[in-house]
Scaffold this active site. Structure first.
Site, mmCIF file in Angstrom:
data_model
loop_
_atom_site.group_PDB
_atom_site.id
_atom_site.type_symbol
_atom_site.label_atom_id
_atom_site.label_comp_id
_atom_site.label_asym_id
_atom_site.label_seq_id
_atom_site.Cartn_x
_atom_site.Cartn_y
_atom_site.Cartn_z
ATOM 1 N N ASN A 271 0.862 -1.185 0.000
ATOM 2 C CA ASN A 271 0.000 0.000 0.000
ATOM 3 C C ASN A 271 0.896 1.232 0.000
ATOM 4 O OD1 ASN A 271 -1.824 2.036 0.420
ATOM 5 N ND2 ASN A 271 -2.392 1.426 2.497
ATOM 6 N N LYS B 285 0.078 4.310 -0.290
ATOM 7 C CA LYS B 285 -0.554 5.517 0.260
ATOM 8 C C LYS B 285 -0.303 6.684 -0.714
ATOM 9 C CE LYS B 285 -0.155 3.363 4.708
ATOM 10 N NZ LYS B 285 0.006 3.450 6.147
ATOM 11 N N HIS C 77 -9.488 1.555 5.002
ATOM 12 C CA HIS C 77 -8.198 1.730 5.685
ATOM 13 C C HIS C 77 -8.388 2.691 6.863
ATOM 14 C CE1 HIS C 77 -4.059 2.771 6.509
ATOM 15 N NE2 HIS C 77 -3.727 1.654 5.874
ATOM 16 N N GLU D 130 -6.695 5.055 7.892
ATOM 17 C CA GLU D 130 -6.448 6.471 7.578
ATOM 18 C C GLU D 130 -7.680 7.092 6.929
ATOM 19 O OE1 GLU D 130 -2.850 5.668 5.460
ATOM 20 O OE2 GLU D 130 -1.895 5.121 7.356
ATOM 21 N N GLU E 195 -5.474 -4.569 10.648
ATOM 22 C CA GLU E 195 -4.414 -3.579 10.829
ATOM 23 C C GLU E 195 -4.673 -2.809 12.123
ATOM 24 O OE1 GLU E 195 -2.375 -2.398 6.912
ATOM 25 O OE2 GLU E 195 -4.106 -1.125 7.140
ATOM 26 N N GLY F 9 2.659 2.436 10.859
ATOM 27 C CA GLY F 9 3.640 3.512 10.730
ATOM 28 C C GLY F 9 4.355 3.849 12.021
ATOM 29 N N SER G 153 3.463 -2.054 10.366
ATOM 30 C CA SER G 153 4.916 -2.163 10.566
ATOM 31 C C SER G 153 5.485 -3.519 10.174
ATOM 32 C CB SER G 153 5.286 -1.789 12.011
ATOM 33 O OG SER G 153 4.905 -0.454 12.290
HETATM 34 P P1 13P Z 1 3.145 0.513 7.719
HETATM 35 O O1 13P Z 1 3.616 -0.800 7.123
HETATM 36 O O2 13P Z 1 3.919 1.687 7.216
HETATM 37 O O3 13P Z 1 3.032 0.432 9.197
HETATM 38 O O4 13P Z 1 1.650 0.753 7.163
HETATM 39 C C1 13P Z 1 0.725 -0.266 7.278
HETATM 40 C C2 13P Z 1 -0.464 0.085 6.483
HETATM 41 O O5 13P Z 1 -1.196 1.002 6.814
HETATM 42 C C3 13P Z 1 -0.743 -0.696 5.271
HETATM 43 O O6 13P Z 1 -2.005 -0.450 4.782
#
Ligand code: 13P
Length: 253
Positions: free
Chosen positions: A10, A12, A96, A98, A168, A174, A214
């Site tokens: 992903n 982003k 997601h 976010e 997640e 992150g 992560s």
């Molecule tokens: P990270 O791997 O950067 O923690 O992000 C995970 C994520 O949100 C994947 O959709």
């Protein structure tokens, strides 16, 4: 049981078109024909076509990061499932954290988006997971149950290959603080039990539940060793072809 592992990058809001082309060419070269797990990349909308052109004819699939549920109409700024299918997507991420956090996406919206994708024969990757505060309050299971039921109930899934769930935990995204394999497994087996109730036991047994938060080359193998972790949704570590390739190789069960 035959759940083929799935690794999705992903991206982003990262990568321009030239950066996308560059990354996809490298990935194609480095993975060659023989990839163990299924692999997909999810670039931003603006890079989907460029990625599709480079990845055409390879085993690497394309995913979008979001979709709108309507088939068309006056929805400025939105993209339909049909448009994503046309550009060559096989998967689309929905719900997601976010998007839930910054764009107030609800379980109802996630459900409508997933239904629109299924109608166009695209595979939704439905994301869910609790925040740190919810975990600390002991509400992780309740939150995950609400999101799973709200997001998935009523979906017309005929084949277990055609829906992916991504657990997640928000506190692991992150932050570098990956859930332990045991923490992820505990929730993911719980999600699988819910899938049994929502769909059926045979469907739930075959559906992929992947983990995100992560994921790195250093922790993918121990996560994949868990019975109910069928792959990973990778953010930061999917942006470099090298670390993404290491994760893919480390994901072979
Ligand atoms: P990270 O791997 O950067 O923690 O992000 C995970 C994520 O949100 C994947 O959709």
């Amino acid at each position: 049981m035959s759940r083929t592992p799935l690794i999705v990058g992903n991206w982003k809001m990262h990568k321009t078109i030239p950066e996308t082309v560059d990354f996809c060419l490298r990935l194609k070269e480095e993975l060659g024909a023989a990839v163990g797990p299924r692999v997909a990349v999810a670039p931003p909308f603006t890079s989907l076509l460029a990625a599709a052109q480079v990845l055409k004819g390879t085993s690497i699939s394309l995913s979008a990061q979001d979709v709108f549920w309507a088939e068309g109409g006056a929805y400025t700024g939105e993209i339909s499932a049909k448009m994503l299918a046309e550009v060559g997507c096989r998967f689309t991420i929905v719900g997601h954290s976010e998007r839930r956090q910054y764009f107030h996406e609800t379980d109802e919206a996630v459900n409508k988006k997933a239904a629109a994708l299924i109608k166009e024969k695209l595979i939704p990757i439905v994301c869910l997971g609790e925040t740190l505060a919810q975990r600390q309050e002991g509400a992780a299971f309740a939150v995950v149950e609400k999101q799973t039921r709200g997001g998935l109930e009523g979906l017309a899934v005929k084949d277990p290959e055609n829906l992916v769930i991504a657990y997640e935990p928000v506190w692991a995204i992150g932050t570098g603080q990956t859930a332990t394999p045991e923490q992820a497994q505990e929730i993911q087996v719980f999600i699988r039990k819910l899938l049994e109730k929502i769909f059926s036991s045979p469907m739930a047994r075959e559906m992929r539940i992947i983990y995100g938060g992560s994921v790195k080359p250093e922790n993918i193998s121990e996560l994949m060793a868990m019975a109910d972790i069928d792959g990973a949704l990778v953010g930061g570590a999917s942006l470099q072809a090298d670390s993404f390739r290491q994760i893919i190789h480390g994901a072979i069960k």
